[in-house]
Design a protein around this motif. Structure first.
Motif, PDB file in Angstrom:
ATOM      1  N   SER A  58      15.561 -15.717  -3.094  1.00 27.61           N
ATOM      2  CA  SER A  58      14.615 -14.423  -3.498  1.00 27.61           C
ATOM      3  C   SER A  58      13.792 -14.986  -4.577  1.00 27.61           C
ATOM      4  CB  SER A  58      15.649 -13.406  -4.077  1.00 27.61           C
ATOM      5  OG  SER A  58      16.383 -14.073  -5.416  1.00 27.61           O
ATOM      6  N   ILE A  59      12.681 -14.045  -4.826  1.00 30.29           N
ATOM      7  CA  ILE A  59      11.870 -14.281  -5.875  1.00 30.29           C
ATOM      8  C   ILE A  59      12.330 -14.673  -7.213  1.00 30.29           C
ATOM      9  CG2 ILE A  59       9.878 -13.612  -7.065  1.00 30.29           C
ATOM     10  CD1 ILE A  59       8.839 -12.177  -4.622  1.00 30.29           C
ATOM     11  N   PRO A  60      13.295 -13.956  -7.742  1.00 27.71           N
ATOM     12  CA  PRO A  60      14.085 -14.212  -9.037  1.00 27.71           C
ATOM     13  C   PRO A  60      14.928 -15.482  -8.878  1.00 27.71           C
ATOM     14  CG  PRO A  60      14.458 -11.868  -8.588  1.00 27.71           C
ATOM     15  CD  PRO A  60      13.651 -12.396  -7.104  1.00 27.71           C
ATOM     16  N   ALA A  61      15.506 -15.712  -7.976  1.00 32.11           N
ATOM     17  CA  ALA A  61      16.245 -16.981  -7.813  1.00 32.11           C
ATOM     18  C   ALA A  61      15.201 -18.246  -7.754  1.00 32.11           C
ATOM     19  CB  ALA A  61      16.971 -17.024  -6.479  1.00 32.11           C
ATOM     20  N   GLN A  62      14.049 -18.228  -7.349  1.00 32.40           N
ATOM     21  CA  GLN A  62      13.133 -19.292  -7.257  1.00 32.40           C
ATOM     22  C   GLN A  62      12.576 -19.420  -8.752  1.00 32.40           C
ATOM     23  OE1 GLN A  62      10.541 -19.914  -3.651  1.00 32.40           O
ATOM     24  NE2 GLN A  62      11.251 -17.776  -3.057  1.00 32.40           N
ATOM     25  N   LEU A  63      12.188 -18.271  -9.319  1.00 29.48           N
ATOM     26  CA  LEU A  63      11.809 -18.463 -10.732  1.00 29.48           C
ATOM     27  C   LEU A  63      12.681 -19.175 -11.745  1.00 29.48           C
ATOM     28  CD1 LEU A  63      10.135 -14.902 -10.862  1.00 29.48           C
ATOM     29  CD2 LEU A  63       9.032 -17.150 -11.358  1.00 29.48           C
ATOM     30  N   MET A  64      13.847 -18.924 -11.325  1.00 30.13           N
ATOM     31  CA  MET A  64      15.035 -19.618 -12.297  1.00 30.13           C
ATOM     32  C   MET A  64      15.473 -20.961 -11.945  1.00 30.13           C
ATOM     33  SD  MET A  64      15.382 -17.351 -14.586  1.00 30.13           S
ATOM     34  CE  MET A  64      16.699 -17.785 -15.514  1.00 30.13           C
ATOM     35  N   ASN A  65      15.137 -21.139 -10.818  1.00 28.41           N
ATOM     36  CA  ASN A  65      15.825 -22.585 -10.184  1.00 28.41           C
ATOM     37  C   ASN A  65      14.528 -23.777 -10.040  1.00 28.41           C
ATOM     38  OD1 ASN A  65      18.120 -21.679 -10.155  1.00 28.41           O
ATOM     39  ND2 ASN A  65      17.919 -20.765  -7.973  1.00 28.41           N
ATOM     40  N   GLN A  66      13.445 -23.348 -10.078  1.00 27.22           N
ATOM     41  CA  GLN A  66      12.160 -23.933  -9.932  1.00 27.22           C
ATOM     42  C   GLN A  66      11.296 -24.062 -11.179  1.00 27.22           C
ATOM     43  OE1 GLN A  66      10.020 -24.406  -6.270  1.00 27.22           O
ATOM     44  NE2 GLN A  66      11.404 -22.622  -5.123  1.00 27.22           N
ATOM     45  N   PRO A  67      10.504 -25.076 -11.263  1.00 27.88           N
ATOM     46  CA  PRO A  67       9.729 -25.275 -12.784  1.00 27.88           C
ATOM     47  C   PRO A  67       8.594 -23.848 -12.584  1.00 27.88           C
ATOM     48  CG  PRO A  67       9.650 -27.551 -11.623  1.00 27.88           C
ATOM     49  CD  PRO A  67      10.476 -26.615 -10.563  1.00 27.88           C
ATOM     50  N   TYR A  68       8.824 -23.473 -13.623  1.00 26.74           N
ATOM     51  CA  TYR A  68       7.960 -22.155 -13.666  1.00 26.74           C
ATOM     52  C   TYR A  68       6.346 -22.640 -14.507  1.00 26.74           C
ATOM     53  CZ  TYR A  68       6.346 -17.312 -15.002  1.00 26.74           C
ATOM     54  OH  TYR A  68       5.683 -16.095 -15.244  1.00 26.74           O
ATOM     55  N   ILE A  69       5.325 -22.434 -13.753  1.00 29.26           N
ATOM     56  CA  ILE A  69       3.854 -22.583 -14.326  1.00 29.26           C
ATOM     57  C   ILE A  69       3.569 -21.268 -14.899  1.00 29.26           C
ATOM     58  CG2 ILE A  69       1.510 -23.391 -13.785  1.00 29.26           C
ATOM     59  CD1 ILE A  69       3.040 -24.819 -11.275  1.00 29.26           C
ATOM     60  N   ARG A  70       3.270 -20.827 -15.933  1.00 28.46           N
ATOM     61  CA  ARG A  70       3.151 -19.534 -16.654  1.00 28.46           C
ATOM     62  C   ARG A  70       1.752 -19.267 -16.894  1.00 28.46           C
ATOM     63  NH1 ARG A  70       6.827 -17.920 -21.806  1.00 28.46           N
ATOM     64  NH2 ARG A  70       5.528 -19.381 -22.819  1.00 28.46           N
ATOM     65  N   TYR A  71       1.350 -18.138 -16.396  1.00 27.21           N
ATOM     66  CA  TYR A  71       0.184 -17.536 -16.908  1.00 27.21           C
ATOM     67  C   TYR A  71       0.398 -17.123 -18.633  1.00 27.21           C
ATOM     68  CZ  TYR A  71      -4.007 -14.398 -16.461  1.00 27.21           C
ATOM     69  OH  TYR A  71      -5.153 -13.779 -16.663  1.00 27.21           O
ATOM     70  N   ASP A  72      -0.557 -17.886 -19.311  1.00 26.69           N
ATOM     71  CA  ASP A  72      -0.277 -17.765 -20.604  1.00 26.69           C
ATOM     72  C   ASP A  72       0.029 -16.235 -21.261  1.00 26.69           C
ATOM     73  OD1 ASP A  72      -0.678 -17.689 -23.460  1.00 26.69           O
ATOM     74  OD2 ASP A  72      -2.321 -18.721 -23.454  1.00 26.69           O
ATOM     75  N   PRO A  73       1.182 -15.877 -21.812  1.00 24.97           N
ATOM     76  CA  PRO A  73       1.355 -14.608 -22.008  1.00 24.97           C
ATOM     77  C   PRO A  73       0.707 -14.131 -23.120  1.00 24.97           C
ATOM     78  CG  PRO A  73       3.156 -16.071 -22.810  1.00 24.97           C
ATOM     79  CD  PRO A  73       2.329 -16.911 -21.851  1.00 24.97           C
ATOM     80  N   ASP A  74      -0.165 -14.942 -23.887  1.00 27.71           N
ATOM     81  CA  ASP A  74      -0.965 -14.476 -24.964  1.00 27.71           C
ATOM     82  C   ASP A  74      -2.493 -13.791 -24.507  1.00 27.71           C
ATOM     83  OD1 ASP A  74       0.596 -15.082 -27.089  1.00 27.71           O
ATOM     84  OD2 ASP A  74      -0.123 -16.966 -27.332  1.00 27.71           O
TER      85      ASP A  74
END
Length: 298
Positions: free
Chosen positions: A176-192
């Protein structure tokens, strides 16, 4: 006093250095320096202090800058005074990076046909910096992410498109998308960044706390990293993203709750109303419809 010299002074202040200002104006650094020196002789006080390669405005320069901008602006409007249609002269348009490569090229082509006497001056920047430039009168209009607060009455906005949040990965997965977000490196769109807050809302509402590999306010770079197998990400499906969509797996979230809205924002009272209307019309013709069947799929 030559208004071109004032324009050069303003460019130096905005760029932070004489060398950078020279590149922007298409002149030599020596020519820019001579213009500044001429202004200083006429005015009788120092305008810039040079520290290394940087050029910092003196307090006296900062005090006169608003009037200098008004003078340069009024001079630029002279060419349009004889045009009853109000479509002759420069128009300073701010644009975020994804607009520069997505919406803007087609809009500029349409604008050239609508108003051949109009000269667009494109200024790149982040949504936050372009918004501040609008407030200070440095910009005639800007295409940016709708801010996370109500606009003041001095500004008006025309919505151009809504960009749904999607999940990006190098390839499809049975997870699932949540599982992949938690199990793979996350490249984050800057929250600021104003656009990055939508991904943060999705994570918060789903109780997800992935550890970011990197924070970026550059969607094209995020897409490059994902296609290179560096990790996964949550990004808006911006205009022009299609080239990246062919190189990675794109999964819709099945809701419009996290859409990023792009708008044309301009002063409510402007001396270029017909130009703004022409720009708005050009942008409306260049704004593509999103693939409804793709984004409405579960």
């Amino acid at each position: 006093m030559d208004s071109r010299y004032l324009r050069s002074l303003i460019t130096v202040v905005e760029c932070g250095s004489i060398a950078h200002a020279a590149r922007v104006e298409g002149l030599t650094a020596a020519a820019i320096s001579q213009r500044i020196l001429a202004l200083e002789r006429q005015l009788g006080f120092e305008l810039l202090s040079r520290v290394g390669h940087a050029a910092k405005p003196s307090q006296a320069c900062l005090d006169l800058l608003p009037r200098a901008r008004r003078i340069v602006r009024e001079v630029a409007l002279l060419a349009g005074d004889a045009d009853l249609a109000g479509l002759t002269g420069p128009l300073r348009i701010g644009a975020i990076s994804t607009v520069l490569t997505g919406l803007l090229p087609g809009a500029l082509r349409a604008l050239t046909e609508l108003a051949p006497g109009l000269t667009p001056v494109i200024v790149p920047g982040t949504s936050r910096s372009l918004y501040q430039a609008l407030l200070s009168g440095e910009m005639d209009a800007a295409i940016l992410v709708v801010p996370p607060f109500e606009l003041p009455k001095a500004l008006q906005a025309v919505s151009l498109r809504k960009e749904p949040l999607v999940f990006l990965s190098k390839q499809t997965s049975t997870q699932s998308i949540p599982a992949q977000l938690m199990n793979q490196p996350y490249i984050r769109y800057d929250p600021d960044a104003w656009g990055g807050r939508h991904a943060e809302h999705y994570l918060a509402e789903h109780g997800l706390t992935p550890t970011p590999l990197v924070d970026l306010d550059a969607l094209e770079t995020i897409a490059m990293l994902v296609t290179g197998g560096m990790g996964v990400s949550l990004v808006p499906y911006w205009s022009g993203f299609e080239q990246w969509a062919q190189q990675c797996a794109v999964s819709p979230l099945g809701t419009d709750r996290y859409d990023r809205e792009i708008a044309l924002i301009s002063p409510a009272q402007t001396d270029r109303p017909n130009m703004i209307s022409a720009l708005c019309k050009a942008l409306s013709t260049a704004t593509p419809e999103r693939n409804q069947s793709f984004f409405d799929s579960p």
